[in-house]
Scaffold this motif. Structure first.
Motif, PDB file in Angstrom:
ATOM      1  N   LYS A  22     -12.194  16.313  -3.477  1.00 49.49           N
ATOM      2  CA  LYS A  22     -10.767  16.519  -2.840  1.00 49.49           C
ATOM      3  C   LYS A  22     -10.284  17.657  -2.954  1.00 49.49           C
ATOM      4  O   LYS A  22      -9.857  18.326  -1.873  1.00 49.49           O
ATOM      5  N   TRP A  26      -9.226  20.572   0.135  1.00 50.50           N
ATOM      6  CA  TRP A  26      -7.942  20.807   0.445  1.00 50.50           C
ATOM      7  C   TRP A  26      -7.603  22.494   0.155  1.00 50.50           C
ATOM      8  O   TRP A  26      -6.917  22.887   0.765  1.00 50.50           O
ATOM      9  N   CYS A  66       2.343  17.285  -2.162  1.00 52.53           N
ATOM     10  CA  CYS A  66       3.518  17.738  -1.625  1.00 52.53           C
ATOM     11  C   CYS A  66       2.733  18.772  -0.809  1.00 52.53           C
ATOM     12  O   CYS A  66       3.590  19.585   0.181  1.00 52.53           O
ATOM     13  N   ASP A  86       0.523  18.439  -6.238  1.00 57.43           N
ATOM     14  CA  ASP A  86      -0.506  18.402  -5.188  1.00 57.43           C
ATOM     15  C   ASP A  86      -2.014  18.448  -5.889  1.00 57.43           C
ATOM     16  O   ASP A  86      -2.183  19.189  -7.033  1.00 57.43           O
ATOM     17  N   ILE A  87      -2.976  17.662  -5.522  1.00 58.78           N
ATOM     18  CA  ILE A  87      -4.244  17.947  -6.098  1.00 58.78           C
ATOM     19  C   ILE A  87      -4.903  19.209  -5.876  1.00 58.78           C
ATOM     20  O   ILE A  87      -5.958  19.689  -6.603  1.00 58.78           O
ATOM     21  N   SER A  88      -4.536  19.947  -4.760  1.00 57.78           N
ATOM     22  CA  SER A  88      -5.060  21.333  -4.626  1.00 57.78           C
ATOM     23  C   SER A  88      -4.095  22.627  -5.014  1.00 57.78           C
ATOM     24  O   SER A  88      -3.105  22.624  -4.795  1.00 57.78           O
ATOM     25  N   MET A  91      -3.064  24.953  -2.396  1.00 55.71           N
ATOM     26  CA  MET A  91      -1.674  24.375  -1.864  1.00 55.71           C
ATOM     27  C   MET A  91      -0.348  24.842  -2.725  1.00 55.71           C
ATOM     28  O   MET A  91       0.624  25.166  -2.307  1.00 55.71           O
ATOM     29  N   ALA A 114      -1.561  18.091  -9.834  1.00 57.36           N
ATOM     30  CA  ALA A 114      -1.666  16.833 -10.346  1.00 57.36           C
ATOM     31  C   ALA A 114      -2.607  15.900  -9.281  1.00 57.36           C
ATOM     32  O   ALA A 114      -2.101  16.066  -7.988  1.00 57.36           O
ATOM     33  N   ASP A 115      -3.262  15.237  -9.622  1.00 60.25           N
ATOM     34  CA  ASP A 115      -3.875  13.837  -8.839  1.00 60.25           C
ATOM     35  C   ASP A 115      -2.890  12.714  -8.917  1.00 60.25           C
ATOM     36  O   ASP A 115      -2.746  11.998  -9.827  1.00 60.25           O
ATOM     37  N   ALA A 116      -2.587  12.279  -7.586  1.00 65.90           N
ATOM     38  CA  ALA A 116      -1.601  11.084  -7.551  1.00 65.90           C
ATOM     39  C   ALA A 116      -2.622   9.800  -8.025  1.00 65.90           C
ATOM     40  O   ALA A 116      -1.721   8.962  -8.108  1.00 65.90           O
ATOM     41  N   GLU A 117      -3.756   9.713  -8.197  1.00 67.41           N
ATOM     42  CA  GLU A 117      -4.542   8.784  -8.548  1.00 67.41           C
ATOM     43  C   GLU A 117      -4.756   8.362  -9.811  1.00 67.41           C
ATOM     44  O   GLU A 117      -5.252   7.614 -10.572  1.00 67.41           O
ATOM     45  N   PHE A 132       4.294  11.661   1.072  1.00 66.61           N
ATOM     46  CA  PHE A 132       4.309  11.920   2.658  1.00 66.61           C
ATOM     47  C   PHE A 132       2.898  12.412   3.059  1.00 66.61           C
ATOM     48  O   PHE A 132       2.396  13.423   2.554  1.00 66.61           O
ATOM     49  N   ASN A 133       2.277  11.551   3.797  1.00 65.36           N
ATOM     50  CA  ASN A 133       1.169  12.100   4.408  1.00 65.36           C
ATOM     51  C   ASN A 133       0.013  12.223   3.526  1.00 65.36           C
ATOM     52  O   ASN A 133      -0.771  13.112   3.632  1.00 65.36           O
ATOM     53  N   VAL A 134      -0.035  11.141   2.512  1.00 64.29           N
ATOM     54  CA  VAL A 134      -0.965  11.317   1.559  1.00 64.29           C
ATOM     55  C   VAL A 134      -1.644   9.997   1.099  1.00 64.29           C
ATOM     56  O   VAL A 134      -2.824   9.988   0.678  1.00 64.29           O
ATOM     57  N   LEU A 137      -5.175   9.227   1.919  1.00 61.43           N
ATOM     58  CA  LEU A 137      -6.238  10.152   1.397  1.00 61.43           C
ATOM     59  C   LEU A 137      -6.724   9.994  -0.090  1.00 61.43           C
ATOM     60  O   LEU A 137      -7.415  10.530  -0.363  1.00 61.43           O
ATOM     61  N   VAL A 138      -5.748   8.702  -0.633  1.00 60.48           N
ATOM     62  CA  VAL A 138      -6.495   8.561  -1.975  1.00 60.48           C
ATOM     63  C   VAL A 138      -7.766   7.796  -2.061  1.00 60.48           C
ATOM     64  O   VAL A 138      -7.991   7.173  -0.989  1.00 60.48           O
TER      65      VAL A 138
HETATM   66  C1  LIG Z   1      -1.711  15.913   5.036  1.00 61.14           C
HETATM   67  S1  LIG Z   1      -1.561  16.853   3.786  1.00 61.14           S
HETATM   68  C2  LIG Z   1       0.133  16.665   3.327  1.00 61.14           C
HETATM   69  C3  LIG Z   1       1.045  17.428   2.817  1.00 61.14           C
HETATM   70  C4  LIG Z   1       2.668  17.252   2.819  1.00 61.14           C
HETATM   71  N1  LIG Z   1       2.726  15.965   2.091  1.00 61.14           N
HETATM   72  C5  LIG Z   1       3.068  17.182   4.167  1.00 61.14           C
HETATM   73  O1  LIG Z   1       3.342  16.128   4.500  1.00 61.14           O
HETATM   74  O2  LIG Z   1       3.132  18.155   4.954  1.00 61.14           O
HETATM   75  C6  LIG Z   1      -2.233  15.938   2.541  1.00 61.14           C
HETATM   76  C7  LIG Z   1      -1.980  16.778   1.013  1.00 61.14           C
HETATM   77  O3  LIG Z   1      -2.262  15.547   0.019  1.00 61.14           O
HETATM   78  C8  LIG Z   1      -3.059  16.238  -0.966  1.00 61.14           C
HETATM   79  N2  LIG Z   1      -3.900  15.184  -1.583  1.00 61.14           N
HETATM   80  C9  LIG Z   1      -4.938  14.525  -1.100  1.00 61.14           C
HETATM   81  N3  LIG Z   1      -5.458  13.625  -1.896  1.00 61.14           N
HETATM   82  C10 LIG Z   1      -4.553  13.851  -3.069  1.00 61.14           C
HETATM   83  C11 LIG Z   1      -4.300  13.204  -4.414  1.00 61.14           C
HETATM   84  N4  LIG Z   1      -5.555  12.126  -4.576  1.00 61.14           N
HETATM   85  N5  LIG Z   1      -3.520  13.364  -5.081  1.00 61.14           N
HETATM   86  C12 LIG Z   1      -2.487  14.519  -4.898  1.00 61.14           C
HETATM   87  N6  LIG Z   1      -2.673  14.941  -3.717  1.00 61.14           N
HETATM   88  C13 LIG Z   1      -3.552  14.801  -3.149  1.00 61.14           C
HETATM   89  C14 LIG Z   1      -3.826  17.432  -0.259  1.00 61.14           C
HETATM   90  O4  LIG Z   1      -4.075  18.483  -1.097  1.00 61.14           O
HETATM   91  C15 LIG Z   1      -2.761  17.660   0.738  1.00 61.14           C
HETATM   92  O5  LIG Z   1      -2.098  18.882   0.471  1.00 61.14           O
END
Ligand SMILES: C[S@@+](CC[C@H](N)C(=O)[O-])C[C@H]1O[C@@H](n2cnc3c(N)ncnc32)[C@H](O)[C@@H]1O
Length: 231
Positions: A22, A26, A66, A86-88, A91, A114-117, A132-134, A137-138
């Protein structure tokens, strides 16, 4: 203000591999993501106003996923302290550049990778957790919520906005997204609708207080939810 360390995650080898994949995806798209304009500015601003009204200067806030920190940079001034993760790493590097280039310092805000999971070991210390918007993606929403909910104090708020891909034309999640994934142009996604998301929250002890859509253009598949930790 003394910065506190980003909570250290508890992980398994399989989880570490998925985190790496992941993060690589990203990291590769981060600069382009940062340069892309917001499609629905009015909807984005409505969400920020709504979240701002839920936060207070006494709040300690954690943001997950984030991205380049756009929301955190707007919201942190309404909090006592905000950690946006954020995992990236890429970013987060962009988010830190944006923080450093602000005309005035924003001492409440810190960014971390950090990984949200991953289950954080820091305990239930946050008044609000933002995502937001994440959540689509987990790898596993139940595992993610098992990690997220304990980071909230009892009565704390989980505020999220999530694309519900099951509400799209089914060809997109079933055909277009897998094809793009195979080409390395899309991440793995979870497909659920707002009702499924809400019932998953409830299963994890979150009482959903508001379900809204802030989009101002066409059909908005991104559901905004405010949920409170009850247990
Ligand atoms: C679509 S972007 C949204 C970014 C921001 N929250 C926004 O709304 O603009 C998704 C973000 O989630 C992060 N992401 C994906 N999987 C994740 C995980 N397991 N833990 C933390 N961050 C994650 C990605 O690196 C990316 O920056």
């Amino acid at each position: 203000m003394h910065p506190r360390p980003v909570p250290s995650p508890v992980t398994t080898p399989a989880h570490t591999a998925s985190t790496g994949a992941k993060a690589r995806f990203w990291n590769q798209v981060a600069r382009k993501y940062a340069a892309d304009p917001i499609v629905d500015v009015a909807g984005y601003e409505a969400t920020l106003r709504r979240v701002q009204a839920l936060l207070s200067p006494e709040h300690t806030v954690l943001e997950l996923g984030c991205g380049t920190g756009s929301a955190a940079l707007r919201l942190a001034a309404s909090t006592r302290r905000m950690l946006a993760t954020d995992i990236s790493a890429e970013m987060i590097a962009i988010a830190r550049e944006k923080l450093a280039s602000l005309p005035l310092p924003l001492p409440q805000l810190r960014f971390g990778v950090a990984d949200a999971e991953a289950t954080a070991t820091s305990g239930a210390c946050h008044d609000a957790v933002l995502a937001f918007n994440v959540l689509h993606l987990v790898s596993d929403l139940d595992l993610a919520l098992q990690a997220i909910v304990p980071m909230l104090r009892l009565g704390g708020l989980f505020i999220s906005k999530t694309p519900c891909l099951a509400e799209m034309n089914p060809l997109i999640p079933r055909l277009v997204v897998p094809l793009m994934r195979a080409l390395g142009k899309a991440p793995d996604v979870l497909v659920f609708d707002a009702a499924q998301l809400q019932s998953t929250f409830q299963r994890h002890g979150l009482e959903v207080e508001a379900v809204e859509r802030h989009g101002t253009k066409r059909k908005d598949i991104r559901v905004f939810m405010v949920a409170r930790r009850l247990r």
